[in-house]
Design a protein around this motif. Sequence first.
Motif, short mmCIF file in Angstrom:
data_model
loop_
_atom_site.label_atom_id
_atom_site.label_comp_id
_atom_site.label_asym_id
_atom_site.label_seq_id
_atom_site.Cartn_x
_atom_site.Cartn_y
_atom_site.Cartn_z
N PHE A 131 0.92 -1.00 0.12
CA PHE A 131 0.09 0.11 -0.04
C PHE A 131 0.80 1.21 -0.09
N ASP A 132 2.18 1.09 0.77
CA ASP A 132 2.86 2.38 0.51
C ASP A 132 3.87 2.60 -0.78
N ASP A 133 4.09 1.19 -1.29
CA ASP A 133 5.15 1.18 -2.51
C ASP A 133 4.49 1.37 -3.79
N PHE A 134 3.06 1.47 -3.85
CA PHE A 134 2.56 1.61 -5.19
C PHE A 134 1.36 2.55 -5.07
N ASP A 135 1.00 3.12 -6.46
CA ASP A 135 0.08 4.25 -6.44
C ASP A 135 -1.11 3.58 -6.86
N LEU A 136 -1.27 2.70 -7.33
CA LEU A 136 -2.49 1.83 -7.83
C LEU A 136 -2.52 0.36 -7.71
N ILE A 137 -3.41 -0.34 -7.25
CA ILE A 137 -3.36 -1.86 -6.86
C ILE A 137 -4.56 -2.29 -7.61
N VAL A 172 -6.71 -5.25 -9.04
CA VAL A 172 -7.10 -6.66 -8.81
C VAL A 172 -8.14 -7.11 -9.74
N MET A 173 -7.84 -8.72 -9.89
CA MET A 173 -8.73 -9.26 -10.99
C MET A 173 -10.15 -9.64 -10.82
N ASP A 174 -10.45 -10.05 -9.63
CA ASP A 174 -11.89 -10.43 -9.31
C ASP A 174 -12.19 -9.77 -7.90
N LYS A 175 -13.59 -10.25 -7.44
CA LYS A 175 -14.02 -9.50 -6.31
C LYS A 175 -13.51 -10.28 -5.13
N SER A 176 -13.08 -11.39 -5.32
CA SER A 176 -12.47 -12.10 -4.01
C SER A 176 -11.18 -11.47 -3.71
N ASN A 177 -10.10 -11.20 -4.87
CA ASN A 177 -9.13 -10.73 -4.81
C ASN A 177 -9.30 -9.44 -3.98
N LEU A 178 -10.27 -8.60 -4.69
CA LEU A 178 -10.62 -7.33 -3.88
C LEU A 178 -10.93 -7.19 -2.53
N ALA A 179 -11.70 -8.23 -2.12
CA ALA A 179 -12.15 -8.40 -0.64
C ALA A 179 -10.86 -8.84 0.27
N ASN A 180 -9.83 -9.59 -0.41
CA ASN A 180 -8.50 -10.01 0.26
C ASN A 180 -7.85 -8.75 0.42
N VAL A 181 -7.48 -8.08 -0.50
CA VAL A 181 -6.73 -6.88 -0.36
C VAL A 181 -7.32 -5.76 0.25
N LEU A 182 -8.55 -5.70 0.33
CA LEU A 182 -9.36 -4.42 1.12
C LEU A 182 -9.23 -5.00 2.61
N ALA A 183 -9.23 -6.22 2.87
CA ALA A 183 -9.22 -6.74 4.52
C ALA A 183 -7.64 -6.41 4.92
N LEU A 184 -6.74 -6.26 4.11
CA LEU A 184 -5.58 -5.54 4.55
C LEU A 184 -5.20 -4.20 4.68
N ARG A 212 -7.34 2.24 1.07
CA ARG A 212 -8.44 1.31 0.18
C ARG A 212 -8.70 2.34 -1.06
N GLY A 213 -8.29 3.50 -1.10
CA GLY A 213 -8.51 4.24 -2.48
C GLY A 213 -7.61 3.98 -3.38
N LYS A 214 -6.52 3.08 -3.26
CA LYS A 214 -5.85 2.80 -4.16
C LYS A 214 -6.13 1.64 -4.96
N VAL A 215 -7.00 0.75 -4.34
CA VAL A 215 -7.44 -0.52 -4.80
C VAL A 215 -8.70 -0.35 -5.87
N LYS A 216 -8.61 -1.02 -7.09
CA LYS A 216 -9.49 -1.04 -8.15
C LYS A 216 -9.51 -2.39 -8.70
N LEU A 217 -10.75 -2.71 -9.35
CA LEU A 217 -10.93 -3.92 -10.37
C LEU A 217 -10.15 -3.52 -11.64
N LEU A 218 -9.22 -4.11 -12.13
CA LEU A 218 -8.53 -3.93 -13.38
C LEU A 218 -9.59 -3.42 -14.46
N LEU A 219 -10.79 -4.26 -14.62
CA LEU A 219 -11.69 -4.17 -15.49
C LEU A 219 -12.73 -3.14 -15.12
N GLY A 220 -12.79 -2.48 -13.75
CA GLY A 220 -13.63 -1.56 -13.69
C GLY A 220 -14.92 -2.00 -12.87
#
Length: 144
Positions: free
Chosen positions: A76-82, A84-96, A103-111
């Motif tokens: 989260f510190d090292d990247f501007d944008l994270i 993710v490929m699917d909604k389970s990845n989204l949940a896993n990353v947001l949980a951390l 949280r604002g850096k995390v988006k689904l690649l396909l919107g």
Amino acid sequence: MKILMVCLGNICRSPLAEGIMQHLANEAGLDWQIDSAGTGDWHIGRAPDRRSIKAAADQGIDISKQVCRLFRESDFDDFDLILVMDKSNLANVLALARNIEDRGKVKLLLGDSIVPDPYYNDTQFAPVFKLIEAGCKKIIKVYS
Ligand code: 4NP
């Protein structure tokens, strides 16, 4: 711009996303650094899945030197944008995520749609390549 691509195993989709985005950014003359990681630890230290390596090689992109690693809080510190490929990845990353900035850096690649996991279906690697490529082109348009 530093972008991290994230999927579950970091052997099928996110290595493709890393390779494709780095290739497109380089082609566009953008000084972007792309990396990838997984939320699951089964394949740490390994090269990408041979089917992803082939799907990328078929389009002139070499992802064979990538090494699987786990997503970590410091990403989260090292990247501007994270991305993710699917909604389970989204949940896993947001949980951390530690705060609203993370949280604002995390988006689904396909919107608003997902990149399906091709791990159990050999025929899906070429279509997944195309989906990821289309997503990466949109990201370049928005952020370059
Ligand atoms: P990926 O695909 O998340 O696109 O890398 C997978 C690779 C391995 C596993 C699941 C998904 N696995 O369960 O080992």
